[in-house]
Design a protein around this motif. Structure first.
Motif, PDB file in Angstrom:
ATOM      1  N   ALA A 251       0.860  -1.192   0.000  1.00  0.00           N
ATOM      2  CA  ALA A 251       0.000   0.000   0.000  1.00  0.00           C
ATOM      3  C   ALA A 251       0.894   1.239   0.000  1.00  0.00           C
ATOM      4  O   ALA A 251       1.987   1.220   0.577  1.00  0.00           O
ATOM      5  CB  ALA A 251      -0.900  -0.004   1.233  1.00  0.00           C
ATOM      6  N   ALA A 252       0.423   2.309  -0.631  1.00  0.00           N
ATOM      7  CA  ALA A 252       1.229   3.534  -0.687  1.00  0.00           C
ATOM      8  C   ALA A 252       1.400   4.093   0.721  1.00  0.00           C
ATOM      9  O   ALA A 252       0.485   4.039   1.535  1.00  0.00           O
ATOM     10  CB  ALA A 252       0.528   4.556  -1.568  1.00  0.00           C
TER      11      ALA A 252
ATOM     12  N   ALA B 187      -8.400   6.204  -1.171  1.00  0.00           N
ATOM     13  CA  ALA B 187      -8.227   4.795  -0.788  1.00  0.00           C
ATOM     14  C   ALA B 187      -7.889   3.958  -2.020  1.00  0.00           C
ATOM     15  O   ALA B 187      -7.013   3.087  -1.981  1.00  0.00           O
ATOM     16  CB  ALA B 187      -9.489   4.276  -0.106  1.00  0.00           C
ATOM     17  N   ARG B 188      -8.575   4.243  -3.120  1.00  0.00           N
ATOM     18  CA  ARG B 188      -8.284   3.514  -4.374  1.00  0.00           C
ATOM     19  C   ARG B 188      -6.831   3.709  -4.762  1.00  0.00           C
ATOM     20  O   ARG B 188      -6.120   2.774  -5.109  1.00  0.00           O
ATOM     21  CB  ARG B 188      -9.180   4.044  -5.509  1.00  0.00           C
ATOM     22  CG  ARG B 188     -10.568   3.479  -5.529  1.00  0.00           C
ATOM     23  CD  ARG B 188     -11.227   3.655  -6.898  1.00  0.00           C
ATOM     24  NE  ARG B 188     -11.182   5.000  -7.438  1.00  0.00           N
ATOM     25  CZ  ARG B 188     -12.109   5.936  -7.230  1.00  0.00           C
ATOM     26  NH1 ARG B 188     -13.156   5.664  -6.476  1.00  0.00           N
ATOM     27  NH2 ARG B 188     -12.003   7.129  -7.774  1.00  0.00           N
ATOM     28  N   GLU B 189      -6.396   4.975  -4.671  1.00  0.00           N
ATOM     29  CA  GLU B 189      -5.022   5.296  -5.078  1.00  0.00           C
ATOM     30  C   GLU B 189      -4.006   4.599  -4.160  1.00  0.00           C
ATOM     31  O   GLU B 189      -3.039   4.001  -4.631  1.00  0.00           O
ATOM     32  CB  GLU B 189      -4.850   6.816  -5.007  1.00  0.00           C
ATOM     33  CG  GLU B 189      -3.554   7.322  -5.586  1.00  0.00           C
ATOM     34  CD  GLU B 189      -3.436   8.837  -5.393  1.00  0.00           C
ATOM     35  OE1 GLU B 189      -4.430   9.563  -5.585  1.00  0.00           O
ATOM     36  OE2 GLU B 189      -2.325   9.278  -5.011  1.00  0.00           O
ATOM     37  N   PHE B 190      -4.241   4.636  -2.856  1.00  0.00           N
ATOM     38  CA  PHE B 190      -3.286   4.035  -1.909  1.00  0.00           C
ATOM     39  C   PHE B 190      -3.172   2.522  -2.103  1.00  0.00           C
ATOM     40  O   PHE B 190      -2.148   1.924  -1.807  1.00  0.00           O
ATOM     41  CB  PHE B 190      -3.701   4.318  -0.464  1.00  0.00           C
ATOM     42  CG  PHE B 190      -3.508   5.756  -0.037  1.00  0.00           C
ATOM     43  CD1 PHE B 190      -2.893   6.676  -0.870  1.00  0.00           C
ATOM     44  CD2 PHE B 190      -3.940   6.183   1.208  1.00  0.00           C
ATOM     45  CE1 PHE B 190      -2.717   7.999  -0.487  1.00  0.00           C
ATOM     46  CE2 PHE B 190      -3.766   7.504   1.610  1.00  0.00           C
ATOM     47  CZ  PHE B 190      -3.161   8.417   0.757  1.00  0.00           C
ATOM     48  N   LEU B 191      -4.262   1.909  -2.581  1.00  0.00           N
ATOM     49  CA  LEU B 191      -4.258   0.443  -2.694  1.00  0.00           C
ATOM     50  C   LEU B 191      -4.071  -0.033  -4.139  1.00  0.00           C
ATOM     51  O   LEU B 191      -4.157  -1.239  -4.408  1.00  0.00           O
ATOM     52  CB  LEU B 191      -5.555  -0.133  -2.112  1.00  0.00           C
ATOM     53  CG  LEU B 191      -5.699   0.033  -0.593  1.00  0.00           C
ATOM     54  CD1 LEU B 191      -7.045  -0.490  -0.105  1.00  0.00           C
ATOM     55  CD2 LEU B 191      -4.561  -0.681   0.145  1.00  0.00           C
ATOM     56  N   ALA B 192      -3.783   0.900  -5.046  1.00  0.00           N
ATOM     57  CA  ALA B 192      -3.725   0.556  -6.477  1.00  0.00           C
ATOM     58  C   ALA B 192      -2.755  -0.591  -6.748  1.00  0.00           C
ATOM     59  O   ALA B 192      -3.037  -1.478  -7.555  1.00  0.00           O
ATOM     60  CB  ALA B 192      -3.349   1.791  -7.290  1.00  0.00           C
ATOM     61  N   ASN B 193      -1.602  -0.605  -6.059  1.00  0.00           N
ATOM     62  CA  ASN B 193      -0.602  -1.653  -6.325  1.00  0.00           C
ATOM     63  C   ASN B 193      -0.433  -2.591  -5.134  1.00  0.00           C
ATOM     64  O   ASN B 193       0.627  -3.177  -4.942  1.00  0.00           O
ATOM     65  CB  ASN B 193       0.747  -1.007  -6.657  1.00  0.00           C
ATOM     66  CG  ASN B 193       0.642  -0.141  -7.891  1.00  0.00           C
ATOM     67  OD1 ASN B 193       0.082  -0.581  -8.900  1.00  0.00           O
ATOM     68  ND2 ASN B 193       1.109   1.089  -7.802  1.00  0.00           N
ATOM     69  N   ALA B 194      -1.475  -2.696  -4.319  1.00  0.00           N
ATOM     70  CA  ALA B 194      -1.344  -3.475  -3.079  1.00  0.00           C
ATOM     71  C   ALA B 194      -2.023  -4.841  -3.204  1.00  0.00           C
ATOM     72  O   ALA B 194      -2.927  -5.034  -4.007  1.00  0.00           O
ATOM     73  CB  ALA B 194      -1.956  -2.695  -1.928  1.00  0.00           C
TER      74      ALA B 194
END
Ligand SMILES: Cc1cc2nc3c(=O)[nH]c(=O)nc-3n(C[C@H](O)[C@H](O)[C@H](O)COP(=O)(O)OP(=O)(O)OC[C@H]3O[C@@H](n4cnc5c(N)ncnc54)[C@H](O)[C@@H]3O)c2cc1C
Length: 425
Positions: free
Chosen positions: A207-208, A272-279
């Motif tokens: 997560a970012a 939230a979408r952005e923070f979890l985009a690559n998680a």
């Protein structure tokens, strides 16, 4: 006959283990009964700086710093307006404690409990407290049993799994957390209106997170149906949770799994979408009805409540573990003095009760102010006055236990955000 222990503590979470360690440090014989065998998962992973005052006294500083990521502040983000605001603990009125820790609770709770044992407390895991024993109004002991075969047994004792035994001490402390063993039996628990939330939570890798000194900041993302927490741990794992309204929970589709509901919740917030985009999720989503509750009496003759066993405020400002840890520290002093004076009646504990009540109600008022909207505005205010910034930072740092500061900033808060307390039947 003299009791074998000075105090029996029910529950070995942060409240119970801090109390046991503090009493042991004061030369008191404390017994902890913990139902689970540690390590075990627990929610509540972001600590507040002022708990470190207690950790330092107990000699925990190095152990904690070696394991956990430092948290220097909190960042709030609003999904609908795009506003963001960071509060750094160094800006508090008293900047002595510049950072806290982000802690996976399995590891943290185990460390605290082991530390209490190292200081001399007797710790029994896999032991369940069944009920507190009273003689009239006075608590005199506890009935407890080892859970399954794994229950710890003291030397010379013969106790089979499931056998209920009675253990006695002049002081019994309920630190059973949200189980509220004694308060529930006494029917002293009242839910706080409008704070009937539900929490959905999981752990993610990748997560970012912020960079540099801010890496360990908690990020609180506000959105239409509630708010998310992003709590980064040392390494790559981040705890992510959503505290949402009951109406959002009612929108759960028939057959929709918790994982799916969580994904749909994340989709509601751009941040939230952005923070979890690559998680990647590494722990299945859990859920907890997260009602705030208040208990109308925290002490009695021979008994006290510590931590969540004595009340719970919505986790918005990560206050629960701090209230348990600092409350336990205050309880230890009160118990030690009461034992010295040979008087463990309620009168010996009213000072403790007043201090804890004060801190809990201060947090409660601000949390209620947040959900009603006016404190949320203050949090993001464009031209925020420096004193207001200090005041908010001081609250976020957990510096709420100093009676000498009450006349100043704390009374300001109480005037602006007075807690609305539940009625007791
Ligand atoms: C959704 C959510 C998010 C949260 N986030 C945060 C956060 O970020 N930061 C924070 O500080 N706080 C947070 N909290 C609050 C935090 O989890 C608690 O305030 C904290 O754990 C309280 O510590 P405690 O020792 O009082 O209770 P607990 O940690 O719950 O410990 C109680 C212990 O008692 C044991 N027990 C229960 N019944 C018995 C029995 N009958 N006999 C023996 N043992 C028993 C349990 O097994 C447990 O180990 C959050 C809470 C929720 C619900």
């Amino acid at each position: 006959m003299k009791d074998r222990w000075d105090a029996i503590i029910l529950g070995g979470g942060p409240g119970g283990s801090t109390l046991a360690a503090s009493l042991a440090r004061l030369g008191r014989r404390a017994l902890v009964l913990e139902r689970e065998r540690f390590p075990r998962f627990h929610i509540g992973e972001s600590l507040l700086p002022h708990s470190r005052e207690v950790f330092a006294r107990l000699g925990l500083d190095e152990k904690l710093d070696a394991r956990f990521l430092r948290k220097y502040g909190a960042r709030f983000l609003c999904s609908s307006t795009g506003r963001a605001r960071t509060y750094s603990f160094a800006d508090a009125f008293d900047p002595k404690f510049e950072f806290a820790y982000q802690v996976p609770r399995d590891e943290f709770d185990l460390l605290l409990l082991r530390h209490a044992a190292e200081l001399g407390a007797e710790v029994r895991e896999s032991w369940e407290a069944v009920e507190v024993v009273f003689d009239g109004p006075r608590a005199i002991g506890v009935r407890a049993r080892p859970v399954a075969r794994s229950g710890d047994v003291a030397a010379g004792e013969r106790t089979a799994a499931g056998d209920v035994v009675e253990l006695r001490a002049p002081v019994i402390v309920d630190a059973t957390g949200r189980d509220t063993l004694l308060a529930s039996r006494m029917r002293r628990k009242a839910q706080v209106a409008e704070l009937d939330k539900t929490a959905l939570f999981a752990h993610y890798e990748g997560a970012a997170r912020e960079e540099g000194v801010h890496e360990g900041n908690i990020q609180v993302v506000i959105f239409e149906h509630g708010w998310f927490w992003f709590i980064p741990f040392r390494g790559v794992v981040t705890s992510v949770g959503a505290v949402v309204s009951s109406s959002w929970i009612r929108s759960r589709g028939k057959g929709e799994t918790l994982d799916e509901l969580f994904d749909r919740t994340v989709a509601q917030s751009s941040w939230a979408r952005e923070f979890l985009a690559n998680a990647r999720r590494v722990r299945p989503v859990g859920a907890l009805a997260d009602f705030s509750y208040r208990i109308d009496q925290l002490t009695g003759d021979g008994w006290l409540f510590v931590g969540d066993a004595g009340g719970f405020v919505d986790p918005l400002f990560s206050t629960g573990a701090h209230l348990a840890i600092k409350g336990a520290d205050l309880a230890a002093t009160a118990i030690h003095r009461a034992l010295d004076a040979g008087d463990t009646s309620r009168a010996a504990f009213v000072g403790y009760e007043a201090d804890v009540r004060y801190a809990v109600d201060l947090f409660l008022g601000v949390v209620q102010g947040f959900y009603r909207g006016h404190f949320r505005e203050t949090l993001f205010e464009e031209n925020q006055r420096p004193t207001m910034r200090k005041l908010i930072t001081t609250i976020l740092a957990g510096d709420v236990f100093h009676p000498e500061r009450r006349p100043q900033w704390a009374s300001f808060l109480q005037q602006h955000y007075p807690p609305e307390l539940p009625a007791f039947a």
